[in-house]
Design a protein around this motif. Structure first.
Motif, mmCIF file in Angstrom:
data_model
loop_
_atom_site.group_PDB
_atom_site.id
_atom_site.type_symbol
_atom_site.label_atom_id
_atom_site.label_comp_id
_atom_site.label_asym_id
_atom_site.label_seq_id
_atom_site.Cartn_x
_atom_site.Cartn_y
_atom_site.Cartn_z
ATOM 1 N N SER A 42 0.766 -1.273 0.375
ATOM 2 C CA SER A 42 0.524 0.060 0.078
ATOM 3 C C SER A 42 1.434 1.535 0.435
ATOM 4 N N ARG A 99 -4.173 3.011 5.970
ATOM 5 C CA ARG A 99 -6.044 3.428 6.494
ATOM 6 C C ARG A 99 -7.049 2.830 5.765
ATOM 7 N N GLN A 100 -6.990 3.543 4.752
ATOM 8 C CA GLN A 100 -8.184 3.403 4.177
ATOM 9 C C GLN A 100 -8.094 1.990 3.536
ATOM 10 N N TYR A 101 -7.024 1.899 3.391
ATOM 11 C CA TYR A 101 -7.507 0.418 2.900
ATOM 12 C C TYR A 101 -7.965 -0.742 3.553
ATOM 13 N N LYS A 159 -9.648 0.105 6.964
ATOM 14 C CA LYS A 159 -10.989 0.516 6.925
ATOM 15 C C LYS A 159 -12.468 0.883 6.360
ATOM 16 N N HIS A 160 -11.666 1.106 4.966
ATOM 17 C CA HIS A 160 -13.173 1.180 3.941
ATOM 18 C C HIS A 160 -12.948 0.167 2.711
ATOM 19 N N LYS A 177 -1.868 6.754 4.981
ATOM 20 C CA LYS A 177 -2.745 6.811 4.892
ATOM 21 C C LYS A 177 -3.620 5.947 3.903
ATOM 22 N N LEU A 178 -3.039 5.234 3.132
ATOM 23 C CA LEU A 178 -2.996 4.933 2.406
ATOM 24 C C LEU A 178 -4.039 3.197 3.381
#
Length: 234
Positions: free
Chosen positions: A9, A25-27, A29-30, A22-23
């Motif tokens: 990531s 975390r986004q992957y 969690k979302h 940040k990417l």
């Protein structure tokens, strides 16, 4: 240049000019389905996949993270590929592993015909309780490992005896005011050296010996028939 040590990531983030962490975390969690993954709450302790059960299984312990041991059951049919994992349980305590594997329906577990395992008593107990109709087969790796260890112990015993004899002859030579010179074999080794230098030869099959190794092995086997027998058996 992208740093090879970065996570996937983070690498993607760097490539597209985004913040890698940040990417990530986004992957998690979302974008991924991690938040809705059914085993998420207990995945750090146990996971089972009843749909991956088969008639021939393997059970073993592995170190997955920071040296922590896990007990894993796999379906041999898939040879380590997708669909092979039947269960993974943190730790190797038999009662805990049995508790979680037995969450799989008994009918599915009773269809297991054979389970391959090492010689640990805990693995035998787990297999007996969880797969009561399965034949237990000790895997070849552990059997051969024991045979190799026994063979090396014979070699080491002879080496200590050779060292003790050489020390005695050296002391005797000193009392007689002379220098002791050990007898050398045709390849230039003393018996003590032959036994020390033969260690790695005994781990290799005959066809992989070099010419020098083959000569050393023939000398070793000629002097120590018990080592030759142990090598043949292993």
């Amino acid at each position: 240049m992208i740093d090879n040590s970065a996570t996937d990531s983070q690498t993607i983030g760097i490539f597209f000019g985004l913040n890698g962490k940040k990417l990530q975390r986004q992957y998690k969690k979302h974008l991924s389905t991690f938040n809705t993954w059914a085993p998420r709450e207990h995945a750090h302790q146990w996971i089972i996949y009843p749909e991956n059960m088969g008639t021939h299984l393997s059970i073993d312990e592995v170190a997955l993270s920071q040296g922590e041991l896990y007990t894993i059951v796999t379906n041999k049919k898939y040879k380590g590929k997708q669909g092979c994992l039947v269960s993974i349980v943190a730790g190797t305590k038999a009662d805990q592993v049995i508790e979680h594997i037995c969450k799989i329906d008994y009918k599915k577990r009773s269809r297991v015909q054979e389970i391959t395992l090492d010689m640990a008593n805990s693995m035998k107990l787990i297999s007996k309780k969880c797969f009561p109709r399965a034949i237990q087969v000790t895997d070849r790796f552990h059997v051969q490992k024991l045979a190799l260890q026994a063979m090396q112990e014979i070699r080491i015993k002879h080496r200590w005896e050779a060292m003790d004899l050489e020390n005695q002859l050296t002391l005797q030579a000193k009392t007689e005011n002379r220098t002791y010179l050990p007898e050398l074999l045709p390849n230039g080794d003393s018996i003590k050296q032959l036994l020390a230098r033969s260690r790695y030869i005994l781990y290799k099959s005959r066809e992989k010996w070099t010419q020098n190794q083959n000569q050393r092995a023939q000398l070793l086997f000629g002097l120590f028939p018990d080592i030759k027998k142990a090598y043949s058996l292993s």
